[in-house]
Scaffold this motif. Sequence first.
Motif, short mmCIF file in Angstrom:
data_model
loop_
_atom_site.label_atom_id
_atom_site.label_comp_id
_atom_site.label_asym_id
_atom_site.label_seq_id
_atom_site.Cartn_x
_atom_site.Cartn_y
_atom_site.Cartn_z
N TYR A 53 0.88 -1.10 -0.24
CA TYR A 53 0.04 -0.08 -0.04
C TYR A 53 0.92 1.39 -0.03
N LYS A 54 0.47 2.30 -0.71
CA LYS A 54 1.06 3.53 -0.53
C LYS A 54 0.34 4.20 0.55
N CYS A 55 1.44 4.36 1.69
CA CYS A 55 0.96 4.73 3.03
C CYS A 55 1.52 6.29 3.44
N TYR A 56 0.44 7.13 3.88
CA TYR A 56 1.12 8.52 4.30
C TYR A 56 0.83 8.77 5.79
N ALA A 57 1.94 9.18 6.47
CA ALA A 57 1.94 9.26 7.79
C ALA A 57 1.95 10.99 8.07
N VAL A 58 0.77 11.34 8.43
CA VAL A 58 0.35 12.79 8.70
C VAL A 58 0.67 13.33 10.12
N ASP A 59 1.43 14.21 10.29
CA ASP A 59 1.79 14.70 11.74
C ASP A 59 2.30 15.96 11.73
N THR A 60 2.03 16.83 12.61
CA THR A 60 2.77 17.97 12.82
C THR A 60 4.09 17.98 13.60
N ASN A 61 4.34 16.76 14.42
CA ASN A 61 5.61 16.66 14.96
C ASN A 61 6.64 16.04 13.90
N SER A 62 7.52 16.81 13.63
CA SER A 62 8.65 16.13 12.69
C SER A 62 9.68 15.41 13.26
N ASP A 63 9.70 15.32 14.72
CA ASP A 63 10.62 14.53 15.63
C ASP A 63 10.02 13.21 15.28
N LEU A 64 8.71 13.03 15.63
CA LEU A 64 8.12 11.60 15.55
C LEU A 64 8.16 11.01 14.14
N LEU A 65 7.84 11.93 12.92
CA LEU A 65 7.87 11.46 11.79
C LEU A 65 9.39 10.85 11.37
#
Length: 144
Positions: A53-65
């Motif tokens: 699957y093409k998966c997108y992780a969306v978050d405002t916390n760049s450290d977690l990403l």
Amino acid sequence: MSVTHTVLHQLYQYDTFMDSLTSIAIMGSGDGEEVGWWATLTTRDDPPVPHNYKCYAVDTNSDLLDRLEPLPNLFKVNRDFEEPCLPIKVDLMCAFNSFQYSTNPLNTLKVWNSQLNVDGMLVMTIPMHSVVLDNAYQSRSHSG
């Protein structure tokens, strides 16, 4: 087993549904546990075959990403999920324990709907605290 894991396990039982998906977004992906699950998921066949699957992780916390395992089918989106943030429309959008932080829930749902394919599916879990106090049921949830 957490509510999120229960939901994922239930979805995994529907082979036709799982085979119909091509793109997934996790809104408020946090530590990335769920997006990692989707990105590495295999079929229930013997032998198992990767879904890819093409998966997108969306978050405002760049450290977690930044801590997410680099995978070829995992895309990090460092944006606020309350605004249009996906480069494509997705088949499945999940918000596990994140929707309650929305400051404008109705607008957020409108934005998410615009980012889903026709017949796309939105799956949400929202934590809630429940207690019986003085013979009265009380329930509360975090409000953004």
